[in-house]
Motif scaffolding. Structure first.
Motif, PDB file in Angstrom:
ATOM      1  N   VAL A   1     -49.938 -20.694 -19.414  1.00 27.71           N
ATOM      2  CA  VAL A   1     -48.908 -20.562 -18.377  1.00 27.71           C
ATOM      3  C   VAL A   1     -49.416 -19.626 -17.279  1.00 27.71           C
ATOM      4  CG1 VAL A   1     -46.984 -21.056 -19.924  1.00 27.71           C
ATOM      5  CG2 VAL A   1     -47.747 -18.680 -19.615  1.00 27.71           C
TER       6      VAL A   1
ATOM      7  N   ARG B   1     -48.390 -29.684 -18.910  1.00 34.58           N
ATOM      8  CA  ARG B   1     -47.528 -29.089 -17.892  1.00 34.58           C
ATOM      9  C   ARG B   1     -47.511 -27.565 -17.938  1.00 34.58           C
ATOM     10  NH1 ARG B   1     -45.116 -33.442 -15.867  1.00 34.58           N
ATOM     11  NH2 ARG B   1     -43.846 -32.178 -14.460  1.00 34.58           N
ATOM     12  N   LEU B   2     -48.112 -26.982 -18.942  1.00 39.99           N
ATOM     13  CA  LEU B   2     -48.051 -25.528 -19.097  1.00 39.99           C
ATOM     14  C   LEU B   2     -48.610 -24.784 -17.888  1.00 39.99           C
ATOM     15  CD1 LEU B   2     -48.999 -25.028 -22.865  1.00 39.99           C
ATOM     16  CD2 LEU B   2     -46.752 -24.685 -21.807  1.00 39.99           C
TER      17      LEU B   2
ATOM     18  N   LEU C   1     -40.004 -26.759 -21.204  1.00 39.99           N
ATOM     19  CA  LEU C   1     -39.837 -27.966 -20.395  1.00 39.99           C
ATOM     20  C   LEU C   1     -38.737 -27.786 -19.360  1.00 39.99           C
ATOM     21  CD1 LEU C   1     -40.135 -31.160 -22.658  1.00 39.99           C
ATOM     22  CD2 LEU C   1     -41.706 -30.325 -20.897  1.00 39.99           C
TER      23      LEU C   1
ATOM     24  N   LYS D   1     -38.028 -25.532 -11.663  1.00 47.25           N
ATOM     25  CA  LYS D   1     -38.877 -24.425 -11.224  1.00 47.25           C
ATOM     26  C   LYS D   1     -38.096 -23.510 -10.281  1.00 47.25           C
ATOM     27  CE  LYS D   1     -43.098 -27.222 -11.491  1.00 47.25           C
ATOM     28  NZ  LYS D   1     -43.580 -26.650 -12.742  1.00 47.25           N
TER      29      LYS D   1
ATOM     30  N   ASP E   1     -40.066 -25.841 -16.568  1.00 48.56           N
ATOM     31  CA  ASP E   1     -40.985 -26.639 -15.766  1.00 48.56           C
ATOM     32  C   ASP E   1     -40.220 -27.581 -14.832  1.00 48.56           C
ATOM     33  OD1 ASP E   1     -43.677 -27.842 -15.147  1.00 48.56           O
ATOM     34  OD2 ASP E   1     -42.696 -29.597 -16.016  1.00 48.56           O
ATOM     35  N   GLU E   2     -39.175 -28.205 -15.340  1.00 49.99           N
ATOM     36  CA  GLU E   2     -38.429 -29.142 -14.495  1.00 49.99           C
ATOM     37  C   GLU E   2     -37.659 -28.418 -13.397  1.00 49.99           C
ATOM     38  OE1 GLU E   2     -35.003 -32.653 -14.628  1.00 49.99           O
ATOM     39  OE2 GLU E   2     -35.652 -31.720 -16.497  1.00 49.99           O
TER      40      GLU E   2
ATOM     41  N   GLY F   1     -48.419 -25.440 -14.932  1.00 52.53           N
ATOM     42  CA  GLY F   1     -47.513 -25.478 -13.792  1.00 52.53           C
ATOM     43  C   GLY F   1     -46.311 -24.562 -13.961  1.00 52.53           C
ATOM     44  N   ILE F   2     -46.259 -23.834 -15.074  1.00 50.21           N
ATOM     45  CA  ILE F   2     -45.115 -22.947 -15.347  1.00 50.21           C
ATOM     46  C   ILE F   2     -45.439 -21.531 -14.895  1.00 50.21           C
ATOM     47  CG2 ILE F   2     -43.697 -21.913 -17.168  1.00 50.21           C
ATOM     48  CD1 ILE F   2     -43.995 -24.509 -18.743  1.00 50.21           C
TER      49      ILE F   2
END
Length: 295
Positions: free
Chosen positions: A254, A223-224, A118, A124, A121-122, A226-227
């Protein structure tokens, strides 16, 4: 995860006392201009990350290992925690070191692995790499009780505030000497006994926290994709709490150009303190330094 039900009504509505608990998180200054944030698991303790912290620090890294929110507090306080409380601890730790180092990496155990993802992700492009150790999205290891599929039914009722699981052997540990020490504490523990929690973690697991983990998993799963941060996954083939399917789930989703899955053959769930902890540390240092996995 072998468990036994226990019910505790006594403390549910007790007012939370002022917290005078020692913060047993720790920091180790480094020499190479890079830092690693290590994140312990749910109901765990920074102590379970100590071996990795010392090893990585000897390689020159500054190491930060915060205690997650409300860990170390009485169970009736911990059980009211939200997953966002735990993530906020990790986020604040990162914000404190942000801009001080050439690179900042994260590594987490079990739920801590999810919090590390997380963070990537936040922020990036800011987190240089993530090492996920025994990531736990599903409790599907070989020691998972047969009735675990019924838990979501309890999540929707007030029962979740009254029920706890008591951990039983092997406690995520294959090493017999370590397991004996844990068993000595856990076998004598009751719901109000916080002695040695700072070292061994909680012997009881509130059902409310399993519910929070489920909510965290739902949030992270979306959200995975987007990683793109480099992601390493390390898991024991015979993990008693969460199977290798957990690591494969993350690996397949991911979008990282650099990602790897490392399997261990002589450990259970708590790989940071088990038989192959040195191997875990070596793999983490290799990955963070940009070296390929030649195994």
């Amino acid at each position: 995860m072998a468990v036994a039900f226990s019910v505790n009504l006594k403390n549910l509505f007790k007012a939370a006392p002022k917290s005078d608990l020692p913060d047993n998180g720790f920091e180790l200054p480094g020499q190479n201009g890079e830092a690693i944030i290590l994140i312990h698991g749910m109901t765990g303790t920074p102590h379970e990350m100590r071996f990795l912290a010392n090893y990585l620090n000897r390689q020159g890294y500054a190491v930060y290992c915060p205690r997650l929110a409300h860990h170390g507090a009485p169970l009736h306080i911990l059980q009211m925690s939200k997953w966002q409380d735990f993530y906020q601890t990790v986020r604040q730790c990162y914000l404190q070191v942000r801009g001080q180092y050439k690179h900042v990496y994260t590594g987490g155990l079990s739920m801590g692995a999810l919090l590390a993802l997380l963070l990537a992700d936040e922020f990036k492009g800011e987190i240089a790499g993530v090492s996920c150790l025994s990531p736990t999205l599903f409790y599907d290891g070989w020691n998972t009780p047969w009735y675990s599929f019924l838990l979501p039914l309890a999540y929707k009722t007030p029962l979740k505030y009254f029920f706890y699981f008591k951990e039983e052997p092997p406690y995520g540990i294959k090493n017999e000497a370590v397991r004996r020490r844990i068993h000595e504490f856990y076998s004598k523990a009751d719901l109000n006994n916080m002695d040695q929690v700072h070292q061994y973690g909680y012997p009881f697991f509130p059902l409310t926290l399993l519910y929070q983990l489920e909510k965290l998993v739902k949030h992270l799963s979306g959200r995975l994709q987007g990683i793109s941060t480099p992601v390493q996954l390390i898991q024991a083939e015979h993990d008693d709490m969460s199977s290798v399917r957990n690591s494969q789930f993350i690996y397949n989703r991911v979008k990282s150009d650099r990602k790897e899955l490392v399997l261990l053959h002589n450990s259970y769930h708590i790989i940071t303190a088990d038989q192959e902890r040195n191997s875990v540390a070596v793999h983490m240092q290799r990955f963070f330094s940009g070296q390929p996995n030649l195994a």
